[in-house]
Design a protein around this motif. Structure first.
Motif, short mmCIF file in Angstrom:
data_model
loop_
_atom_site.label_atom_id
_atom_site.label_comp_id
_atom_site.label_asym_id
_atom_site.label_seq_id
_atom_site.Cartn_x
_atom_site.Cartn_y
_atom_site.Cartn_z
N VAL A 99 0.83 -1.21 0.00
CA VAL A 99 0.00 0.00 0.00
C VAL A 99 0.86 1.26 0.00
O VAL A 99 0.54 2.24 -0.67
CB VAL A 99 -0.97 0.00 1.21
CG1 VAL A 99 -1.74 1.30 1.28
CG2 VAL A 99 -1.89 -1.19 1.14
N PHE A 100 1.94 1.24 0.73
CA PHE A 100 2.82 2.40 0.84
C PHE A 100 4.16 2.11 0.16
O PHE A 100 4.66 1.00 0.21
CB PHE A 100 3.06 2.78 2.30
CG PHE A 100 1.81 3.18 3.01
CD1 PHE A 100 1.27 4.45 2.83
CD2 PHE A 100 1.14 2.29 3.85
CE1 PHE A 100 0.09 4.83 3.46
CE2 PHE A 100 -0.03 2.66 4.49
CZ PHE A 100 -0.56 3.93 4.29
N ALA A 101 4.72 3.12 -0.46
CA ALA A 101 5.99 2.97 -1.16
C ALA A 101 7.15 2.74 -0.20
O ALA A 101 8.15 2.14 -0.56
CB ALA A 101 6.27 4.19 -2.03
N SER A 102 7.00 3.24 1.03
CA SER A 102 8.09 3.11 2.00
C SER A 102 7.53 3.21 3.42
O SER A 102 6.39 3.63 3.64
CB SER A 102 9.11 4.23 1.80
OG SER A 102 8.52 5.49 2.10
N GLU A 103 8.36 2.85 4.38
CA GLU A 103 7.99 3.00 5.79
C GLU A 103 7.78 4.48 6.12
O GLU A 103 6.89 4.83 6.91
CB GLU A 103 9.07 2.42 6.70
CG GLU A 103 9.11 0.92 6.68
CD GLU A 103 10.16 0.35 7.63
OE1 GLU A 103 10.68 1.09 8.48
OE2 GLU A 103 10.44 -0.86 7.50
N GLU A 104 8.59 5.34 5.52
CA GLU A 104 8.46 6.77 5.77
C GLU A 104 7.11 7.28 5.32
O GLU A 104 6.47 8.09 6.00
CB GLU A 104 9.59 7.55 5.08
CG GLU A 104 10.98 7.29 5.65
CD GLU A 104 11.58 5.95 5.20
OE1 GLU A 104 11.12 5.35 4.19
OE2 GLU A 104 12.52 5.49 5.88
N PHE B 96 -3.37 1.49 13.58
CA PHE B 96 -4.21 2.00 12.50
C PHE B 96 -4.61 0.86 11.58
O PHE B 96 -3.78 0.02 11.23
CB PHE B 96 -3.45 3.04 11.66
CG PHE B 96 -3.05 4.26 12.41
CD1 PHE B 96 -3.83 5.41 12.39
CD2 PHE B 96 -1.88 4.27 13.17
CE1 PHE B 96 -3.45 6.54 13.08
CE2 PHE B 96 -1.49 5.40 13.87
CZ PHE B 96 -2.28 6.54 13.83
N GLU B 97 -5.86 0.87 11.20
CA GLU B 97 -6.34 -0.06 10.18
C GLU B 97 -6.21 0.67 8.84
O GLU B 97 -6.59 1.83 8.73
CB GLU B 97 -7.81 -0.36 10.48
CG GLU B 97 -8.37 -1.56 9.79
CD GLU B 97 -9.77 -1.85 10.31
OE1 GLU B 97 -10.73 -1.33 9.70
OE2 GLU B 97 -9.89 -2.56 11.33
N VAL B 98 -5.66 -0.01 7.84
CA VAL B 98 -5.44 0.60 6.54
C VAL B 98 -6.44 0.02 5.54
O VAL B 98 -6.56 -1.19 5.41
CB VAL B 98 -4.00 0.34 6.03
CG1 VAL B 98 -3.77 0.98 4.67
CG2 VAL B 98 -2.98 0.83 7.06
N SER B 99 -7.16 0.90 4.86
CA SER B 99 -8.08 0.50 3.80
C SER B 99 -7.52 1.02 2.47
O SER B 99 -6.80 2.01 2.45
CB SER B 99 -9.46 1.12 4.03
OG SER B 99 -9.99 0.70 5.26
N VAL B 100 -7.89 0.37 1.40
CA VAL B 100 -7.42 0.80 0.08
C VAL B 100 -8.58 1.25 -0.79
O VAL B 100 -9.73 0.96 -0.52
CB VAL B 100 -6.64 -0.33 -0.63
CG1 VAL B 100 -5.35 -0.64 0.11
CG2 VAL B 100 -7.48 -1.58 -0.77
N ASN B 101 -8.25 1.98 -1.84
CA ASN B 101 -9.22 2.47 -2.84
C ASN B 101 -10.32 3.33 -2.24
O ASN B 101 -11.47 2.95 -2.27
CB ASN B 101 -9.81 1.33 -3.65
CG ASN B 101 -8.77 0.63 -4.47
OD1 ASN B 101 -7.83 1.24 -4.95
ND2 ASN B 101 -8.92 -0.67 -4.63
N PRO B 102 -10.07 4.49 -1.76
CA PRO B 102 -8.75 5.11 -1.62
C PRO B 102 -8.06 4.66 -0.33
O PRO B 102 -8.71 4.13 0.57
CB PRO B 102 -9.10 6.60 -1.53
CG PRO B 102 -10.41 6.63 -0.83
CD PRO B 102 -11.14 5.39 -1.34
N VAL B 103 -6.77 4.91 -0.25
CA VAL B 103 -6.03 4.55 0.95
C VAL B 103 -6.46 5.47 2.09
O VAL B 103 -6.38 6.69 1.98
CB VAL B 103 -4.50 4.66 0.73
CG1 VAL B 103 -3.74 4.41 2.03
CG2 VAL B 103 -4.05 3.69 -0.35
#
Length: 187
Positions: A47-52, A164-171
């Motif tokens: 989902v994320f390009a990096s930890e940052e 945190f719970e992460v959802s996609v579309n949109p993030v």
């Protein structure tokens, strides 16, 4: 009504810590220390390009959550649903209980909470866990007459572990859990 009972103080602390540490900014979130856990090693996610980038998203979401929590508690708990976009349904039930305690006591807050020392604790598909230091030193709890009823023994800085719970579309990120982190000396 005097606010001095153990149950009432615990409710006030929880409200403070979670948004401050439950509903920070006003009601101390009565978070209890979790059993010590080893610090997990961050892992990768798609989902994320990096930890940052993931940490920045979590930090941004938490900052918005604290600002809204401070506003709700400053309003004496009116319109608590303003917090809902930043929390999971399960965590909303915890928030609503803390806000209910604030309302029933006739309390409101003044001042703003903040946080710093944010670090990634765990990053995996669908979830992010960060550790941070919540600062409620600028938040005062006032009764219906405007008298300061902030507990003298309140902890102004608390180490929290926020999931945190992460959802996609949109993030999107939603706070699923906030507990006092076992490393009490970190803040």
């Amino acid at each position: 009504m005097e606010f001095g009972g153990r149950t009432q103080r615990r409710m006030l602390r929880r409200t403070f810590a979670t948004t401050v540490a439950l509903f920070v900014g006003a009601a101390l979130v009565a978070c209890t220390a979790a059993a010590p856990k080893p610090t997990p090693t961050p892992t990768s996610t798609t989902v994320f390009a990096s930890e940052e980038e993931a940490l920045a998203a979590a930090t941004d979401t938490y900052a918005k959550y604290l600002a809204i929590s401070d506003a709700v508690s400053a309003d004496g708990g009116r319109e608590p649903e303003r917090i809902r976009p930043y929390v999971t349904e399960a965590f909303w039930l915890t928030e609503a209980a803390g806000i209910g305690g604030l309302v029933s006591a006739g309390y409101r807050t003044t001042g703003s909470s903040s946080f710093d020392q944010t670090t990634m604790a765990n990053l995996e598909e669908g979830a992010i866990t960060v550790q941070l230091c919540l600062d409620v030193s600028q938040v005062r709890v006032l009764d219906s007459g405007g008298a300061d009823v902030t507990p003298d023994d309140r902890v102004d800085r608390a180490p929290l572990e926020v999931e945190f719970e992460v959802s996609v579309n949109p993030v999107t990120l939603s706070i699923a859990k906030s507990d006092v982190w076992s490393n009490q000396d970190s803040c």
